[in-house]
Scaffold this motif. Structure first.
Motif, PDB file in Angstrom:
ATOM      1  N   TYR A 136       0.826  -1.199   0.000  1.00 24.97           N
ATOM      2  CA  TYR A 136       0.000   0.000   0.000  1.00 24.97           C
ATOM      3  C   TYR A 136       0.864   1.255   0.000  1.00 24.97           C
ATOM      4  CZ  TYR A 136      -4.343  -2.485   1.088  1.00 24.97           C
ATOM      5  OH  TYR A 136      -5.439  -3.289   1.066  1.00 24.97           O
ATOM      6  N   ASN A 137       1.808   1.270   0.932  1.00 23.49           N
ATOM      7  CA  ASN A 137       2.669   2.453   1.072  1.00 23.49           C
ATOM      8  C   ASN A 137       3.522   2.661  -0.196  1.00 23.49           C
ATOM      9  OD1 ASN A 137       1.644   2.848   3.618  1.00 23.49           O
ATOM     10  ND2 ASN A 137       3.259   1.637   4.599  1.00 23.49           N
ATOM     11  N   THR A 138       4.052   1.538  -0.685  1.00 21.44           N
ATOM     12  CA  THR A 138       4.897   1.636  -1.881  1.00 21.44           C
ATOM     13  C   THR A 138       4.108   2.123  -3.069  1.00 21.44           C
ATOM     14  OG1 THR A 138       6.263  -0.180  -1.047  1.00 21.44           O
ATOM     15  CG2 THR A 138       6.474   0.375  -3.386  1.00 21.44           C
ATOM     16  N   LEU A 139       2.876   1.531  -3.277  1.00 25.88           N
ATOM     17  CA  LEU A 139       2.044   1.949  -4.396  1.00 25.88           C
ATOM     18  C   LEU A 139       1.600   3.397  -4.257  1.00 25.88           C
ATOM     19  CD1 LEU A 139      -0.146  -1.260  -4.849  1.00 25.88           C
ATOM     20  CD2 LEU A 139       1.640  -0.405  -6.396  1.00 25.88           C
ATOM     21  N   GLY A 140       1.393   3.811  -3.037  1.00 23.99           N
ATOM     22  CA  GLY A 140       1.048   5.216  -2.817  1.00 23.99           C
ATOM     23  C   GLY A 140       2.175   6.134  -3.232  1.00 23.99           C
ATOM     24  N   SER A 141       3.385   5.747  -2.900  1.00 24.18           N
ATOM     25  CA  SER A 141       4.547   6.556  -3.290  1.00 24.18           C
ATOM     26  C   SER A 141       4.697   6.591  -4.802  1.00 24.18           C
ATOM     27  CB  SER A 141       5.814   5.986  -2.629  1.00 24.18           C
ATOM     28  OG  SER A 141       5.685   6.024  -1.215  1.00 24.18           O
ATOM     29  N   ILE A 142       4.493   5.388  -5.443  1.00 19.03           N
ATOM     30  CA  ILE A 142       4.600   5.320  -6.907  1.00 19.03           C
ATOM     31  C   ILE A 142       3.557   6.220  -7.557  1.00 19.03           C
ATOM     32  CG2 ILE A 142       4.334   3.807  -8.910  1.00 19.03           C
ATOM     33  CD1 ILE A 142       5.494   1.554  -7.183  1.00 19.03           C
ATOM     34  N   SER A 143       2.344   6.190  -7.069  1.00 16.92           N
ATOM     35  CA  SER A 143       1.293   7.013  -7.634  1.00 16.92           C
ATOM     36  C   SER A 143       1.625   8.493  -7.488  1.00 16.92           C
ATOM     37  CB  SER A 143      -0.032   6.697  -6.953  1.00 16.92           C
ATOM     38  OG  SER A 143      -1.061   7.509  -7.442  1.00 16.92           O
ATOM     39  N   MET A 144       2.204   8.869  -6.342  1.00 16.18           N
ATOM     40  CA  MET A 144       2.559  10.280  -6.117  1.00 16.18           C
ATOM     41  C   MET A 144       3.638  10.725  -7.092  1.00 16.18           C
ATOM     42  SD  MET A 144       3.986  12.068  -2.647  1.00 16.18           S
ATOM     43  CE  MET A 144       5.470  11.069  -2.744  1.00 16.18           C
ATOM     44  N   TYR A 145       4.711   9.897  -7.258  1.00 14.20           N
ATOM     45  CA  TYR A 145       5.775  10.257  -8.214  1.00 14.20           C
ATOM     46  C   TYR A 145       5.246  10.263  -9.644  1.00 14.20           C
ATOM     47  CZ  TYR A 145       9.433  10.061  -4.645  1.00 14.20           C
ATOM     48  OH  TYR A 145      10.217  10.298  -3.558  1.00 14.20           O
ATOM     49  N   ALA A 146       4.342   9.330  -9.990  1.00 15.79           N
ATOM     50  CA  ALA A 146       3.788   9.307 -11.345  1.00 15.79           C
ATOM     51  C   ALA A 146       2.983  10.558 -11.629  1.00 15.79           C
ATOM     52  CB  ALA A 146       2.918   8.065 -11.519  1.00 15.79           C
ATOM     53  N   GLU A 147       2.252  11.029 -10.616  1.00 15.24           N
ATOM     54  CA  GLU A 147       1.490  12.254 -10.807  1.00 15.24           C
ATOM     55  C   GLU A 147       2.412  13.440 -11.015  1.00 15.24           C
ATOM     56  OE1 GLU A 147      -2.147  14.700  -8.639  1.00 15.24           O
ATOM     57  OE2 GLU A 147      -1.344  12.876  -7.723  1.00 15.24           O
ATOM     58  N   LEU A 148       3.562  13.440 -10.276  1.00 19.40           N
ATOM     59  CA  LEU A 148       4.529  14.536 -10.431  1.00 19.40           C
ATOM     60  C   LEU A 148       5.154  14.486 -11.825  1.00 19.40           C
ATOM     61  CD1 LEU A 148       6.296  14.487  -6.919  1.00 19.40           C
ATOM     62  CD2 LEU A 148       4.632  16.137  -7.770  1.00 19.40           C
ATOM     63  N   GLU A 149       5.344  13.265 -12.365  1.00 15.55           N
ATOM     64  CA  GLU A 149       5.963  13.105 -13.678  1.00 15.55           C
ATOM     65  C   GLU A 149       4.952  13.217 -14.805  1.00 15.55           C
ATOM     66  OE1 GLU A 149       9.155  12.974 -14.377  1.00 15.55           O
ATOM     67  OE2 GLU A 149       9.708  13.048 -12.233  1.00 15.55           O
ATOM     68  N   GLY A 150       3.636  13.268 -14.444  1.00 14.41           N
ATOM     69  CA  GLY A 150       2.600  13.386 -15.454  1.00 14.41           C
ATOM     70  C   GLY A 150       2.355  12.124 -16.234  1.00 14.41           C
ATOM     71  N   SER A 151       2.311  10.939 -15.519  1.00 15.35           N
ATOM     72  CA  SER A 151       2.065   9.633 -16.188  1.00 15.35           C
ATOM     73  C   SER A 151       0.734   9.074 -15.695  1.00 15.35           C
ATOM     74  CB  SER A 151       3.214   8.670 -15.882  1.00 15.35           C
ATOM     75  OG  SER A 151       2.966   7.431 -16.502  1.00 15.35           O
ATOM     76  N   PRO A 152      -0.422   9.309 -16.375  1.00 11.16           N
ATOM     77  CA  PRO A 152      -1.739   8.816 -15.909  1.00 11.16           C
ATOM     78  C   PRO A 152      -1.858   7.296 -15.932  1.00 11.16           C
ATOM     79  CG  PRO A 152      -1.902   9.765 -18.102  1.00 11.16           C
ATOM     80  CD  PRO A 152      -0.524  10.092 -17.638  1.00 11.16           C
ATOM     81  N   GLU A 153      -1.202   6.602 -16.844  1.00 16.41           N
ATOM     82  CA  GLU A 153      -1.296   5.137 -16.885  1.00 16.41           C
ATOM     83  C   GLU A 153      -0.761   4.536 -15.597  1.00 16.41           C
ATOM     84  OE1 GLU A 153       0.069   6.985 -19.161  1.00 16.41           O
ATOM     85  OE2 GLU A 153      -1.149   6.743 -20.981  1.00 16.41           O
ATOM     86  N   ILE A 154       0.394   5.068 -15.144  1.00 18.72           N
ATOM     87  CA  ILE A 154       0.974   4.525 -13.901  1.00 18.72           C
ATOM     88  C   ILE A 154       0.048   4.827 -12.728  1.00 18.72           C
ATOM     89  CG2 ILE A 154       2.932   4.679 -12.328  1.00 18.72           C
ATOM     90  CD1 ILE A 154       4.688   5.312 -14.734  1.00 18.72           C
TER      91      ILE A 154
END
Length: 605
Positions: free
Chosen positions: A403-421
Motif C-alpha cells: 500500500y505504502n509503496t504503491l502510494g509513493s509510486i502514484s505520487m511520483y507518477a502524478e509529479l511526472e505526469g504519467s496517468p497510466e501509472i
C-alpha cells in the motif's frame, strides 16, 4: 385435576412400569371381576339348588305328616258308627246328671275302640253335646261327664264355613285330673245329625306331638337347621328339637303356600323354605343359615382366591421380568443418547435383531455416524476457511508495505505526469485492499464484481487490445451474498488460457443469472480449451481432493472447495470445455440476499 395429575404421572412413568401397570389393569382387573361374578353366580345357583332340595324335602315331610293326620282324622268320624254316642250327645243334660248304664256302656265301647291297636299317641278323647252332655277321658283319670263346653273356646269359631270338616288345634297344655300337665295338639270335628243336619256336638281327640317330632327328626337339612310347624295364625305347633327358640315362628308370620325366601334374623342371612299342608292348614318351615349352606362354597372360594393370587403373582413376576428384559435395549439406548448429549460420539448400539428395537438401534448408529461426519465437516470447514484466509493473506506479500509503496509510486507518477501509472497503481491498491477484506465470510456480488473490474482494468492496460472483456449481470442479483475472492481466480484462469497460450482472440465474458433458487456465475473464454480426458481428470480432482488448491489459494480447486464447505455438495464449480473451442467455468451458489453491503474503507498505513 386428579385425572390430569394421573395422566402426567403415567406419561412420565418408565416404559417397563407402564407395561406392568397396563398388564395389571387390563388383565388382573378383568380376571378379578370375572371371578367375582362367576363366584356370585355359582353361589346364587348353589342357594337355589339347596332351596329346591329343601323345598322337596319339606314336601315329602308334609306328605308324611298328612298321612298320619288322615289316620287320626278317621277316628273323628267314628261316633257316626255308634248311634248310642250320637243319641247321647243329642240329649239335654243337667249339670251333674248321672249317666245310665246303657250310656256308659256305649261311650266306653266307643272310647275303647279309639284306643285300640296300640294308639299310644292319643292322650285323650272328649265328646261335647250342644245340650250339655259331655264325656271326657283325660290321661291318668277316669271319664268325666261334668265338663261344659264354653262358647269362647278358640277352635269353636273355626267351624264356621268348614261344613263339618275337622279343625286342627295347635299344641297346647292338657291338664290331667291328677295334676299333671301334658303337651298335646288336638283334632276337633263338628258332629251333625244325618236326618236334619243339626249340630249334635263335637269330638276332640288330643294327640301326643312326640310322634310328629319323630317324623321331623328323620329329616336332616343342616347342623344349624330350624324345622318347625306353625298353624295359620303363626302359632308354633311343634318343632324338631326341644331347644327350638320360641322366636322361631316370628321368622314366618302368617305365611302359606310353598316357596323359598331369604330372611334376616339378628343380622344373619337365612334361607327359609315353607310348605302348607292341604289337610291340616299347618305350614312346615325349614330354616337354614346361609353361612352354613355356603360353608363348603366359602372353602372353595378361599382355595380359588389363593390359587388365583399365586397364579397371578407368578404371572406378574414373570411379566415384570419379561417387561424389563424387553425394555433393556431401550434403556441402554437411552443411556447412550445421554452420553451423546454430553458430546461422546465414540460409542455404538449393539444391534442383535431386526425388530423395532434393532431398527431403532441401527438408525441410532447411523445418526452417530452422521453426527461424527458432520462434526468433522464443520471442523474441516472452520480450519480450511482459516487456512484459505491465511493463504490469501500470505499471497499478498505484506500488503500494507505494498500500500505504502504503491502510494509513493502514484505520487511520483502524478509529479511526472504519467496517468497510466497512476491508474494501475490505484487499481492495484484497491485489489490489495479488497484482498484484506477476505477475513469477511461473505460479501455482495457487487463488491466481488468491483474487485474483478479493477483487476481487469490492470490486465487490459497490460495486454492492451489483445484482451476483450465483457460483463453482463442482472441488476437484481447485485445484492446477493457470495464468498470473497471467488470470481477473480476464474477470470485469471481464463486470461491464462485465452491469451498466454496464443490461441483465440482473447475474448472473456462474465455473466450472472438466477434459475430458481440457484445463482449461476459463468466465466467463459475462447482459448485453447481442454480435451475430454484432461477435463474429466480436472473434474475428478475437484470432486475428490480435500486441499485448498495450493499455497496461493487462488486456484480453481480453492474456489470449489470453499463453496462446497460453505453451502454443501450440491453447489460448487462445474467445468465445460472442448479442444480449441474455449473453456467455461460455472459457479453455482444459493440465492441469499446479503444483509447490508459491507464495504471497508481501509486507509493506507
Amino acid at each position: 385435576m386428579r385425572l390430569k395429575s394421573f395422566r402426567g404421572w403415567f406419561r412420565n412413568l418408565a416404559l417397563a412400569r407402564k407395561l406392568i401397570l397396563i398388564n395389571v389393569v387390563f388383565i388382573v382387573l378383568p380376571l378379578g371381576l370375572m371371578g367375582y361374578f362367576a363366584f356370585a353366580r355359582f353361589t346364587e345357583t348353589t342357594e337355589r339348588k339347596v332351596g329346591d332340595y329343601q323345598l322337596q324335602t319339606l314336601k315329602q315331610l308334609t306328605l308324611n305328616i298328612d298321612t298320619y293326620m288322615n289316620e287320626l282324622n278317621r277316628l273323628t268320624v267314628m261316633p257316626y258308627q255308634y248311634p248310642k254316642v250320637t243319641d247321647y250327645l243329642a240329649t239335654k243334660r243337667a249339670p251333674g246328671e248321672p249317666l245310665t248304664l246303657d250310656e256308659i256302656s256305649g261311650l266306653n265301647s266307643f272310647v275303647t275302640q279309639v284306643f285300640l291297636n296300640g294308639r299310644v299317641d292319643i292322650l285323650g278323647v272328649s265328646l261335647y253335646g250342644t245340650g250339655g252332655a259331655s264325656y271326657v277321658v283325660m290321661p291318668e283319670s277316669q271319664y268325666v261327664t261334668t265338663y261344659k263346653l264354653e262358647e269362647n273356646v278358640s277352635w269353636l269359631n273355626k267351624f264356621k264355613g268348614h261344613y263339618g270338616q275337622p279343625v286342627y288345634v295347635a299344641t297346647h297344655d292338657l291338664s290331667a285330673s291328677g295334676g299333671n300337665v301334658y303337651r298335646a295338639f288336638s283334632i276337633v270335628r263338628e258332629l251333625r245329625s244325618f236326618d236334619d243336619g243339626v249340630t249334635l256336638g263335637y269330638i276332640v281327640i288330643d294327640v301326643d306331638p312326640k310322634f310328629i317330632s319323630e317324623i321331623l327328626s328323620k329329616v336332616k337339612l343342616d347342623a344349624k337347621e330350624l324345622l318347625y310347624i306353625t298353624d295359620d295364625s303363626g302359632n308354633l305347633v311343634i318343632g324338631k328339637d326341644h331347644g327350638l327358640p320360641k322366636a322361631a315362628p316370628s321368622l314366618s308370620p302368617g305365611i302359606s303356600g310353598e316357596g323359598v325366601s331369604h330372611v334376616k334374623s339378628e343380622g344373619e342371612g337365612l334361607l327359609m323354605a315353607h310348605v302348607t299342608s292341604e289337610v291340616t292348614g299347618w305350614t312346615t318351615v325349614g330354616v337354614v343359615p346361609v353361612s352354613s349352606l355356603m360353608k363348603d362354597t366359602e372353602v372353595l372360594r378361599t382355595y380359588i382366591i389363593l390359587i388365583g393370587i399365586i397364579c397371578v403373582g407368578l404371572a406378574l413376576l414373570l411379566y415384570v421380568f419379561i417387561a424389563y428384559r424387553i425394555t433393556q435395549p431401550l434403556r441402554k439406548l437411552s443411556r447412550l443418547m445421554r452420553s451423546v448429549e454430553r458430546g461422546d460420539l465414540s460409542m455404538a448400539f449393539p444391534v442383535s435383531g431386526t425388530d423395532e428395537v434393532g431398527m431403532l438401534g441401527h438408525s441410532f448408529n447411523g445418526m452417530l455416524a452422521k453426527l461424527s461426519e458432520l462434526g468433522y465437516l464443520l471442523y474441516e470447514t472452520e480450519i480450511r476457511e482459516k487456512d484459505a484466509q491465511i493463504a490469501a493473506l500470505q499471497s499478498k506479500i505484506n500488503p500494507h508495505f505494498l500500500y505504502n509503496t504503491l502510494g509513493s509510486i502514484s505520487m511520483y507518477a502524478e509529479l511526472e505526469g504519467s496517468p497510466e501509472i497512476i491508474t494501475m497503481s490505484n487499481n492495484l491498491s484497491k485489489l490489495l485492499r479488497y484482498s484484506l477484506s477476505g477475513r469477511k465470510e461473505h460479501v455482495t456480488l457487487q463488491d466481488e464484481l468491483d474487485h474483478v473490474s479493477g483487476y481487469m482494468t490492470i490486465q487490459q492496460m497490460r495486454y492492451e487490445e489483445r484482451i476483450h472483456f465483457t460483463m453482463t449481470i442482472e441488476p437484481s442479483l447485485l445484492g446477493c451474498e457470495v464468498i470473497p475472492l471467488m470470481i477473480q481466480p476464474l477470470v485469471e484462469n481464463a486470461i491464462n488460457h485465452a491469451l498466454d497460450q496464443g490461441i483465440g482472440r482473447g475474448r472473456i465474458s462474465l455473466t450472472a443469472d438466477c434459475s430458481g433458487q440457484v445463482l449461476r456465475i459463468t466465466v467463459e473464454d475462447d482459448g485453447i480449451g481442454m480435451n475430454a480426458e484432461a477435463l474429466e481428470a480436472l473434474r475428478l480432482h475437484l470432486r475428490n481432493t480435500k486441499d485448498l488448491g495450493g499455497r496461493s489459494g487462488n486456484g480453481l480447486l480453492n474456489v470449489h472447495r470453499r463453496i462446497v464447505l460453505h453451502y454443501g455438495d450440491e453447489y460448487g464449480l462445474s467445468l465445460e470445455s472442448m479442444p480449441y473451442q474455449g473453456f467455461k467455468a460455472v459457479l453455482k451458489l444459493p440465492v441469499i440476499i446479503h444483509q447490508g453491503r459491507a464495504r471497508e474503507d481501509d486507509g493506507v498505513a
